[in-house]
Motif scaffolding. Structure first.
Motif, PDB file in Angstrom:
ATOM      1  N   ALA B 259     -14.569  -9.995  -9.778  1.00 51.38           N
ATOM      2  CA  ALA B 259     -13.743  -8.975  -9.120  1.00 51.38           C
ATOM      3  C   ALA B 259     -14.597  -8.111  -8.194  1.00 51.38           C
ATOM      4  CB  ALA B 259     -13.045  -8.108 -10.170  1.00 51.38           C
ATOM      5  N   PHE B 274      -7.117  -3.258  -1.193  1.00 50.39           N
ATOM      6  CA  PHE B 274      -6.499  -4.030  -2.284  1.00 50.39           C
ATOM      7  C   PHE B 274      -7.565  -4.533  -3.253  1.00 50.39           C
ATOM      8  CE2 PHE B 274      -5.118  -8.146  -4.037  1.00 50.39           C
ATOM      9  CZ  PHE B 274      -3.935  -7.783  -4.651  1.00 50.39           C
ATOM     10  N   VAL B 278      -8.295  -3.654  -7.208  1.00 52.00           N
ATOM     11  CA  VAL B 278      -8.356  -4.729  -8.209  1.00 52.00           C
ATOM     12  C   VAL B 278      -9.667  -4.643  -8.999  1.00 52.00           C
ATOM     13  CG1 VAL B 278      -8.667  -7.234  -8.479  1.00 52.00           C
ATOM     14  CG2 VAL B 278      -6.798  -6.349  -7.046  1.00 52.00           C
ATOM     15  N   VAL B 281     -10.031  -1.545 -11.377  1.00 56.37           N
ATOM     16  CA  VAL B 281      -9.184  -1.704 -12.561  1.00 56.37           C
ATOM     17  C   VAL B 281      -9.779  -2.747 -13.509  1.00 56.37           C
ATOM     18  CG1 VAL B 281      -6.927  -2.492 -13.407  1.00 56.37           C
ATOM     19  CG2 VAL B 281      -7.062  -1.017 -11.386  1.00 56.37           C
ATOM     20  N   ARG B 282     -10.084  -3.920 -12.966  1.00 53.79           N
ATOM     21  CA  ARG B 282     -10.517  -5.027 -13.825  1.00 53.79           C
ATOM     22  C   ARG B 282     -11.897  -4.786 -14.417  1.00 53.79           C
ATOM     23  NH1 ARG B 282     -11.254  -7.455 -17.341  1.00 53.79           N
ATOM     24  NH2 ARG B 282     -10.905  -9.641 -17.895  1.00 53.79           N
ATOM     25  N   GLU B 285     -11.890  -1.941 -17.043  1.00 52.91           N
ATOM     26  CA  GLU B 285     -11.367  -2.407 -18.328  1.00 52.91           C
ATOM     27  C   GLU B 285     -12.429  -3.233 -19.069  1.00 52.91           C
ATOM     28  OE1 GLU B 285      -7.375  -4.030 -18.161  1.00 52.91           O
ATOM     29  OE2 GLU B 285      -7.844  -5.376 -19.819  1.00 52.91           O
ATOM     30  N   SER B 327      -6.636   3.623 -14.726  1.00 51.02           N
ATOM     31  CA  SER B 327      -5.216   3.987 -14.638  1.00 51.02           C
ATOM     32  C   SER B 327      -4.900   4.560 -13.262  1.00 51.02           C
ATOM     33  CB  SER B 327      -4.823   4.952 -15.759  1.00 51.02           C
ATOM     34  OG  SER B 327      -5.598   6.119 -15.691  1.00 51.02           O
ATOM     35  N   ALA B 330      -4.779   1.611 -10.978  1.00 52.66           N
ATOM     36  CA  ALA B 330      -3.664   0.710 -11.300  1.00 52.66           C
ATOM     37  C   ALA B 330      -2.359   1.269 -10.729  1.00 52.66           C
ATOM     38  CB  ALA B 330      -3.561   0.513 -12.811  1.00 52.66           C
ATOM     39  N   VAL B 331      -2.188   2.576 -10.795  1.00 59.44           N
ATOM     40  CA  VAL B 331      -0.982   3.189 -10.216  1.00 59.44           C
ATOM     41  C   VAL B 331      -0.959   2.941  -8.708  1.00 59.44           C
ATOM     42  CG1 VAL B 331       0.178   5.380  -9.725  1.00 59.44           C
ATOM     43  CG2 VAL B 331      -0.718   4.931 -12.022  1.00 59.44           C
ATOM     44  N   LEU B 333      -2.499   0.624  -7.008  1.00 57.89           N
ATOM     45  CA  LEU B 333      -2.318  -0.807  -6.753  1.00 57.89           C
ATOM     46  C   LEU B 333      -0.870  -1.225  -7.026  1.00 57.89           C
ATOM     47  CD1 LEU B 333      -3.709  -3.526  -6.136  1.00 57.89           C
ATOM     48  CD2 LEU B 333      -4.335  -3.673  -8.548  1.00 57.89           C
ATOM     49  N   GLY B 334      -0.330  -0.762  -8.149  1.00 54.23           N
ATOM     50  CA  GLY B 334       1.035  -1.114  -8.528  1.00 54.23           C
ATOM     51  C   GLY B 334       2.041  -0.618  -7.496  1.00 54.23           C
TER      52      GLY B 334
END
Lengths: 382, 352
Positions: B259, B274, B278, B281-282, B285, B327, B330-331, B333-334
């Protein structure tokens, strides 16, 4: 310690050009196929669809032309596979033959076997099943007991195979059978055969899965005569061939896209202006998805370059199947809608289907535990 | 892997292996600035991979910078190498000269803004930037903000800024910088490819590479420990439960490396928002899960200050929250995915 290598690279222009062609084909062929059918991913069996793929030259893409192949790159093949899976095309009738049975014959088969089987596979006309597991041999594959005894002109087969996906639909099975037994050397004495599923002495009965579907079978062999020329490779070479065959199937896009249809329904459900919580859920799933695509693609690039990324492939399968198995859980936790069968919204039906299918993701083609053992060996632990 | 990257990889590995010792890390945690190491890093050209050769840099790419940033994370190097890398890129991409010495970036939070205003012929900065990495140690601060409706890149000397010292879990400086009508050394409209919020975005990119490096270390260290530590008469790595956990760590490490590398590759191609989201987030985690497995494998010894494992795990716990947590990203990105709609997801993924 060996470290992993996931070198990144770009797909060549010819592969990207092919992508547009495949998408146009799929738009036309799949039309308004409902999401719950698309969610079957590589489980959808449709011989007519496979023949159309064959006519387009999208099966056996990398094989030599003299065997009906198309001598295209592994990366072009990769693009076709990922587009098929992302669209939820019914690829099951040719999937196993294209992915592992054909490559197995290319590598270990006799010239006569290649001539007989490969062009028909390439046309999408021959469907294959994999005869490995037995009632007492799952992860412990070396304990296989179904016997193939030498008789005049061939072998006499007795025993039982289970979990044989689509054996009731397939034309042939690549069966791994025991031709000799030495309790101290269980990995030896295994041999692979091409078995016509219509041979006398073969009895098939369905094993219904937890969702009530029939794809598994129990296949009983009673004095089934398999001619000598249907043996694949040398007697006793089965273990090496099986492990080679299993390595073909580890890093492909089918190892992370099985729940893709549900991610799409989730995005549809949360809409253009999602809540913060819904956006975070979508974002996390997409972060995993995008990363897995790069990992899977990286292995494809290494394969194309002639490298042998076995360890990387095992890692992709472990991380990928963990992800695709997690998706229904995350959608449940996030939206809390009830999963349904044949009723409710597309989202509910796809959720219902994949929730019941997901346990198999970390079992098929070798359990998660076996796979992690392979990775641990790569880390120098065993 | 091209030639420059191979050379860079060799140089950083040799330099960091030799010089970033346990003593050096402990000394840095007491607040000492490892000046000799900094000069060695600078002399080897590791801080300016993205500055053109004509301006004294390496004239390289983000993919080259990744090699250095990942190695800096792998060795827990207690220096603002990645901040200087990003800062020097922001300056040179906007046509500004790059001062030598360590740089830092501000702001580092998504919703924080500094004000840049004209005062006669000069520009002045105002506002507070919280938790600026290595704020007290950096010679200069690179700021990206809006002024007159344009994105601007400004350079301020640290001496002109009030510094309130603080630290992260790894005791790396994370200081509040207070600008009060602070005159800037230079300012210019942001160059092509420098987006608004560039310090936040590219800071997140840099942290993803460092974390990927940190995970490389954890995997190597934990696998080695499992072959050395014996219990019940055999190495603990021969137990399946340990093997399974280390395989999971391997998966997260591989995902993190991929990633992060992909985000650096995207930065070379242009808009990388983008891929950076990614990656943050990845990798973030993976950092949390990886630290947990590495500690479990190490048992009690890994929980001591004496064992070097903590230099990396404490960094991972902080780095994943810096420049936007999982988080937060992720928000972001989402929302971007949802806005494009479900049918655009696959075409988007495959066109990047």
């Amino acid at each position: 310690m060996q470290t992993f290598r996931f070198e990144l690279g770009e797909l060549p222009p010819e592969a990207e050009a092919l992508r547009a062609e495949v998408r146009a084909f799929l738009r036309q062929e799949l039309g308004d196929t409902p999401p719950v059918l698309r969610a079957h991913s590589w489980g959808g069996f449709d011989r007519e669809f496979s023949k159309k793929m064959g006519a387009r030259g999208w099966i056996a893409m990398t094989w030599p032309k003299r065997y009906g192949g198309h001598e295209r790159s592994a990366l072009e093949r990769y693009v076709v596979l990922e587009e098929m899976l992302a669209a939820g095309a019914p690829v099951s009738a040719h999937w196993i033959a294209d992915r592992q049975s054909g490559p197995l014959l290319l590598r270990f088969g006799t010239e006569a076997q290649r001539q007989k089987f490969l062009p028909a596979i390439a046309r999408g006309e021959l469907s294959f099943a994999i005869g490995m597991s037995e009632p007492d041999s799952g992860s412990d594959l070396a304990s296989l007991r179904t016997r193939a005894e030498r008789v005049d002109g061939g072998y006499k087969v007795n025993g039982t195979k289970v979990w044989t996906s689509n054996a009731h639909l397939a034309d042939y099975m690549i069966a791994t059978l025991r031709t000799s037994y030495d309790p101290a050397k269980k990995h030896e004495g295994l041999t692979q055969f091409l078995v016509d599923t219509k041979l006398p002495g073969i009895t098939m009965s369905p094993i219904i899965d937890l969702a009530g579907s029939h794809h598994f079978n129990m296949v009983v062999f009673e004095d089934v005569f398999v001619p000598e020329e249907m043996r694949v490779g040398e007697e006793g070479a089965g273990w090496k061939q099986v492990t080679t065959e299993l390595a073909f199937e580890r890093s492909g896009p089918e190892r992370y896209l099985s729940s893709f249809a549900l991610i799409l329904e989730l995005i549809r459900e949360v809409g253009k202006n999602p809540s913060e919580r819904a956006a975070a859920t979508v974002g996390r799933l997409v972060a995993h998805l995008a990363t897995l695509r790069q990992m899977s693609l990286s292995v494809a690039l290494m394969l194309q370059a002639g490298e042998n990324p076995n360890l990387e492939a095992a890692v992709v399968k472990d991380v990928g199947t963990t992800f695709e198995q997690e998706v229904p859980e995350i959608v449940h936790a996030s939206l809390g809608v009830e999963p349904t069968i044949d009723s409710g919204s597309d989202l509910q039906q796809v959720l219902g289907f994949l929730m019941q299918r997901a346990p198999s993701f970390s079992l098929r083609g070798g359990t998660r535990e076996i796979l992690r053992g392979i990775i641990a060996r790569g880390l120098g632990l065993r | 892997m091209n030639e420059l990257r191979t050379i860079l990889g060799d140089v950083v590995t040799r330099l960091f292996t030799e010089r970033v010792t346990k003593d050096l890390l402990e000394s840095a945690e007491t607040g000492a600035w490892p000046d000799a190491l900094w000069h060695a890093v600078e002399e080897n050209g590791l801080t300016w991979p993205l500055v053109p050769e004509s301006k004294g840099g390496a004239g390289g790419t983000w993919a080259d910078a990744f090699v250095v940033a990942r190695a800096a994370g792998r060795h827990a190097v207690p220096l603002p190498i990645v901040e200087t890398m990003v800062g020097s890129w922001l300056l040179s991409a906007s046509g500004l000269d790059v001062p030598s010495g360590p740089l830092t970036l501000a702001p580092v939070h998504r919703d924080e803004r500094l004000r840049l205003a004209r005062a006669g012929n000069a520009w002045r900065l105002s506002g507070a930037a919280a938790r600026v990495p290595w704020g007290r140690a950096a010679g200069h601060v690179v700021v990206v903000t809006e002024a007159d409706g344009r994105t601007m890149v400004a350079l301020a000397a640290r001496g002109a800024v009030e510094v309130k010292a603080d630290q992260n879990l790894a005791r790396e400086p994370r200081d509040t910088l207070v600008f009060e009508q602070t005159p800037v050394v230079a300012a210019a409209p942001a160059g092509r490819g420098v987006p608004p919020q560039a310090t936040f975005l590219y800071g997140a990119l840099a942290r993803s590479a460092q974390m990927a490096g940190g995970l490389d270390y954890l995997l190597r260290q934990a696998s080695q420990y499992a072959t050395e530590r014996r219990q019940f008469g055999k190495p603990i790595g021969s137990f399946q439960v340990i093997q399974q956990n280390l395989a999971v760590l391997a998966g997260h490490t591989a995902a993190a490396g991929t990633a992060a590398a992909n985000a650096f590759g995207a930065a070379d191609r242009g808009d990388a928002a983008f891929e950076i989201a990614v990656a943050k987030v990845r990798v973030g985690e993976a950092a949390g899960l990886g630290a947990s497995i590495a500690h479990q494998v190490h048992g009690a010894i890994g929980f001591t200050y004496e064992h070097a494992l903590q230099f990396t795990t404490r960094r991972l716990w902080s780095w994943r929250a810096e420049f936007g947590s999982e988080s937060d990203w992720a928000v972001e990105l989402g929302r971007s995915v949802a806005e494009r709609g479900a049918d655009a997801l696959w075409p988007h993924l495959t066109s990047r």
